[in-house]
Write a protein that holds these residues in place. Structure first.
Motif, mmCIF file in Angstrom:
data_model
loop_
_atom_site.group_PDB
_atom_site.id
_atom_site.type_symbol
_atom_site.label_atom_id
_atom_site.label_comp_id
_atom_site.label_asym_id
_atom_site.label_seq_id
_atom_site.Cartn_x
_atom_site.Cartn_y
_atom_site.Cartn_z
ATOM 1 N N VAL A 177 38.334 34.549 9.926
ATOM 2 C CA VAL A 177 38.959 35.752 10.632
ATOM 3 C C VAL A 177 38.292 36.606 11.594
ATOM 4 O O VAL A 177 38.671 36.919 12.721
ATOM 5 C CB VAL A 177 38.929 36.800 9.269
ATOM 6 N N ASP A 178 36.831 36.476 11.661
ATOM 7 C CA ASP A 178 36.054 37.084 12.559
ATOM 8 C C ASP A 178 36.067 36.569 14.068
ATOM 9 O O ASP A 178 36.336 37.265 15.013
ATOM 10 C CB ASP A 178 34.531 37.221 12.228
ATOM 11 N N LYS A 179 35.966 35.211 14.124
ATOM 12 C CA LYS A 179 35.996 34.521 15.477
ATOM 13 C C LYS A 179 37.288 33.788 15.860
ATOM 14 O O LYS A 179 37.411 33.129 16.733
ATOM 15 C CB LYS A 179 35.042 33.345 15.053
ATOM 16 N N TYR A 180 38.206 33.847 14.805
ATOM 17 C CA TYR A 180 39.540 33.253 15.499
ATOM 18 C C TYR A 180 40.699 33.988 15.424
ATOM 19 O O TYR A 180 41.355 34.513 16.248
ATOM 20 C CB TYR A 180 39.859 31.736 14.374
ATOM 21 N N PHE A 181 40.889 34.614 14.200
ATOM 22 C CA PHE A 181 42.082 35.628 14.044
ATOM 23 C C PHE A 181 42.121 37.025 14.776
ATOM 24 O O PHE A 181 42.958 37.305 15.197
ATOM 25 C CB PHE A 181 42.362 35.810 12.533
ATOM 26 N N ILE A 182 40.969 37.875 14.424
ATOM 27 C CA ILE A 182 40.627 38.963 15.296
ATOM 28 C C ILE A 182 40.914 38.746 16.743
ATOM 29 O O ILE A 182 41.478 39.613 17.526
ATOM 30 C CB ILE A 182 39.604 39.546 14.592
ATOM 31 N N PRO A 183 39.927 37.840 17.296
ATOM 32 C CA PRO A 183 40.057 37.663 18.951
ATOM 33 C C PRO A 183 41.507 37.146 19.070
ATOM 34 O O PRO A 183 41.892 37.450 20.561
ATOM 35 C CB PRO A 183 38.876 36.782 19.267
ATOM 36 N N GLY A 184 42.127 36.441 18.469
ATOM 37 C CA GLY A 184 43.620 36.058 18.907
ATOM 38 C C GLY A 184 44.518 37.097 18.552
ATOM 39 O O GLY A 184 45.664 36.865 18.568
ATOM 40 N N ASN A 185 44.189 38.203 17.838
ATOM 41 C CA ASN A 185 45.008 39.420 17.743
ATOM 42 C C ASN A 185 46.008 39.112 16.756
ATOM 43 O O ASN A 185 47.364 39.288 16.787
ATOM 44 C CB ASN A 185 45.844 39.932 19.208
ATOM 45 N N LYS A 186 45.674 38.120 15.772
ATOM 46 C CA LYS A 186 46.290 37.669 14.690
ATOM 47 C C LYS A 186 45.811 38.603 13.302
ATOM 48 O O LYS A 186 45.607 38.220 12.470
ATOM 49 C CB LYS A 186 46.137 36.333 14.292
ATOM 50 N N HIS A 187 45.785 39.896 13.573
ATOM 51 C CA HIS A 187 45.594 40.868 12.448
ATOM 52 C C HIS A 187 46.294 40.642 11.334
ATOM 53 O O HIS A 187 45.744 40.607 9.952
ATOM 54 C CB HIS A 187 45.430 42.396 12.909
ATOM 55 N N GLU A 188 47.500 40.683 11.285
ATOM 56 C CA GLU A 188 48.479 40.689 10.332
ATOM 57 C C GLU A 188 48.000 39.148 9.167
ATOM 58 O O GLU A 188 48.043 39.227 8.090
ATOM 59 C CB GLU A 188 49.847 40.466 10.535
ATOM 60 N N LYS A 189 47.882 38.103 10.085
ATOM 61 C CA LYS A 189 47.756 36.764 9.205
ATOM 62 C C LYS A 189 46.221 37.010 8.592
ATOM 63 O O LYS A 189 46.126 36.678 7.656
ATOM 64 C CB LYS A 189 47.756 35.719 10.410
#
Length: 155
Positions: free
Chosen positions: A92-104
């Motif tokens: 979540v920290d290194k892939y989802f958040i930087p990718g602006n995939k907060h909902e996922k």
């Protein structure tokens, strides 16, 4: 390979079984977008083992992203451990958040809290792990009440 039956519109694999319920449909019927078909908890654990060896958080995050979070309780069943929970938060920290995939990210984290043994895993986490997790939650964007509720389960 996956084929579509025109009469029912249902996705089926070559053996005639339905598409795997834990996989999110991405264009094709539940593919892992080039990661290969991983239809079982066993296959997911193979991806997890590969991650532990290579420490490729992006690859592990892509596997997580391809999974339907609602299936996490069944997918992980009793195989979840502290390292896996920490790796999921790291994804979540290194892939989802930087990718602006907060909902996922929120869906993934919420789903993890519903896995059997999750509460035991949080009791076994180190103070450092819990601190790292808290910092990740501070960076999430979305419904604050939902984020705080999920975060409280990790504390």
């Amino acid at each position: 390979a996956v084929v579509s039956t025109q009469s029912t519109g249902e996705n089926k694999n070559e053996e005639g079984k339905g598409a795997k319920p834990w996989m999110k449909k991405n264009g094709g019927a539940g593919s892992l977008s080039g990661l290969g078909d991983a239809p079982t908890a066993y296959s997911f654990l193979q991806h997890w083992s590969a991650y532990k060896k290579k420490k490729d958080i992006t690859q592990f995050a892509k596997v997580l992203e391809s999974c339907d979070p609602k299936s996490f309780p069944k997918l992980f069943s009793s195989s979840i451990d502290v390292d896996m929970v920490v790796a999921i938060v790291d994804a979540v920290d290194k892939y989802f958040i930087p990718g602006n995939k907060h909902e996922k990210a929120i869906q993934v984290l919420q789903a993890v809290t519903k896995v059997q043994r999750f509460d035991v895993m949080t009791m076994l986490m180190s103070v450092k792990d819990k601190s790292t997790i808290s910092n990740v939650f501070k960076r999430l964007q979305g419904d604050t009440a939902t984020i705080n509720t999920i975060h409280s389960r990790f504390s």
